[in-house]
Design an enzyme around this catalytic site. Structure first.
Site, short mmCIF file in Angstrom:
data_model
loop_
_atom_site.label_atom_id
_atom_site.label_comp_id
_atom_site.label_asym_id
_atom_site.label_seq_id
_atom_site.Cartn_x
_atom_site.Cartn_y
_atom_site.Cartn_z
CG HIS A 102 -12.49 4.32 2.97
ND1 HIS A 102 -13.13 5.51 3.27
CD2 HIS A 102 -11.20 4.47 3.36
CE1 HIS A 102 -12.26 6.34 3.82
NE2 HIS A 102 -11.09 5.74 3.90
CD GLU A 156 -8.21 -0.43 3.92
OE1 GLU A 156 -7.61 0.05 4.90
OE2 GLU A 156 -8.53 0.24 2.94
NE ARG A 196 -10.86 13.22 3.21
CZ ARG A 196 -10.08 12.14 3.32
NH1 ARG A 196 -8.76 12.27 3.29
NH2 ARG A 196 -10.61 10.95 3.44
NE ARG A 224 -5.93 1.87 -0.16
CZ ARG A 224 -5.92 3.05 0.44
NH1 ARG A 224 -4.81 3.54 0.93
NH2 ARG A 224 -7.03 3.74 0.55
CG ASN A 236 -1.77 1.16 1.38
OD1 ASN A 236 -1.65 2.11 0.61
ND2 ASN A 236 -2.65 1.14 2.35
#
Ligand code: ADP
Length: 411
Positions: free
Chosen positions: A183, A388, A244, A94, A7
């Site tokens: 995601h 993940e 965010r 990823r 990743n």
């Protein structure tokens, strides 16, 4: 066969090595991360069953960081996890933004790299870092099969009415401006695992997935397919996040540009890095700290928590309407997995949807995936520790099984 999952971000590289185990399972052998790419104080932290190590790296770029990772994996003097790099038959990468070009995992070739390059305007920070990781890993492990697993792929099943913005149609047709969601790898894993924990059939369930980390995704998953999701063209839409802003009247952006004379860069920085929990609280984005300060009476921390939770509650209502009900709610991500308080706040007053949290189960939940709902709750409430990297390895392996001969590896 051994599978390496990478990743590759702009400031860090996370990795994990899996060994295939019959029947169809994957066993984690080792993993870790290089944090602080490009910095003089970068460090490689590695863990396997037998050992843990920390290696200082001076201003590593992606290539040097990946070399250091391969060195630590094959470091025989310290109980290396691999005898040789050539044992790795598959590498799962990823990949953040696949636009609408990629609806599933793909073997990386020239076309895939070109497709990812075309998506750079949609993810200007993430995609170049992913691509650099892919290039370097392909140079380093030329015999392995390299698979890209896209964060956007799981949400490619959204119906058009859910992914369109109310903008001139040309912007969608000519520029691909639409909701994509992110995601997806985590949401896909959590949807499957939550149904398993609840003993429900995924193909007949209406699930709301709360992936609550620094970034936040809420996803509506009907009969195993994502039908709506909170993040959009970029990861700015939706719930309020660590730094965010989430949903915002687009007029605010115009106002900032016009009345406050901010530059595009200043606005971009504000919305991505100086907003959300951090912006409202003024006390950072570490949820543990915000909760602690809110308890001590800090008004802005309390407000940030209330806003965060209120918006997530609204998503639950919206997605219940979108799917014609809910029968499963799943929590995952750093906040979702570790904060009984936030889970309780989100589910408070949700009895009208048939949700009844068991307070003791919620408080006692720990390292295992488990049920949090009471025995009378009509909706299953489940805690899932998202994985993940495991999901990326699974997807890479499933693709390799459908395409025999595309992997390397000596074992
Ligand atoms: P990322 O999106 O960066 O992968 P994570 O999923 O690791 O983020 O989640 C990070 C967030 O989880 C941080 O805001 C952190 O404060 C929060 N977190 C971790 N443990 C707890 C806890 N026990 N209670 C509340 N929040 C927590």
């Amino acid at each position: 066969m051994k599978i390496l999952v990478i990743n590759c971000g702009s400031s860090s590289i996370k990795y994990r090595v899996f060994q295939t185990a019959e029947p169809g399972g994957l066993q984690s052998l080792a993993g870790g991360a290089v944090n602080g790419l490009g910095r003089p104080d970068a460090v490689l932290e590695h863990q396997s069953r037998e050992r843990e190590s920390r290696t200082a790296l001076n201003r590593p770029d992606h290539r040097r960081a990946l070399e250091a990772i391969m060195n630590v994996l094959t470091d025989h003097a310290h109980g290396g996890d691999l005898w040789d790099a050539s044992e790795i038959g598959l590498v799962g990468h990823r990949a953040v933004h696949g636009g609408d070009r990629f609806a599933g995992a793909v073997f990386v070739d020239g076309d895939v790299i070109a497709g990812m390059q075309k998506c750079i305007p949609l993810a200007p920070v993430h995609n170049p870092a992913n691509l650099e990781g892919i290039r370097q890993a392909m140079n380093m492990l030329p015999r392995a099969g390299h698979v890209a697993v896209f964060d956007t792929a799981f949400h490619q099943t959204l119906p058009q009415r859910a992914y369109m913005y109310g903008l001139p149609y040309d912007l969608y047709e000519k520029h691909g401006i639409r909701k994509y969601g992110f995601h997806g790898t985590s949401c896909g894993y959590v949807a499957v695992r939550a149904a398993e924990v609840a003993g429900r059939e995924l193909s007949r369930s209406k699930s709301v997935i709360f992936h609550l980390g620094n970034g936040v995704t809420v996803a509506a998953v009907k009969n195993g397919r994502s039908v709506d999701t909170s993040l959009g063209l970029t990861p700015l839409e939706g719930a309020m996040m660590g730094t965010r802003c989430g949903d915002l009247d687009p007029g605010v952006v115009l106002y900032l540009l016009r009345e406050l004379n901010l530059s595009r860069e200043q606005v971009e920085r504000m919305l991505n890095h100086d907003s959300g929990i951090l912006g409202v609280s003024g006390r950072g984005n570490d949820m543990r700290r915000i909760i602690g300060l809110a308890h001590q009476g800090d008004h802005r921390c309390k407000l940030a928590l209330e806003m965060y939770v209120y918006r997530l509650k609204k998503y639950m209502g919206a997605y219940a309407a979108a799917m014609g009900g809910i029968d499963l709610v799943a929590f995952a991500g750093g906040v979702g997995e570790n904060s009984p308080l936030i889970r309780k706040m989100i589910l408070d007053g949700m009895g009208f949807l048939g949700i009844d949290l068991d307070l003791a189960r919620n408080e006692e939940a720990g390292a295992e995936d488990c049920i949090l709902g009471s025995d009378v709750s009509r909706v299953d409430v489940v805690l899932v520790h998202t994985k993940e990297e495991l999901m990326i390895a699974r997807e890479a392996l499933a693709l390799a099984k459908r395409n025999p001969g595309r992997t390397g590896g000596d074992e």
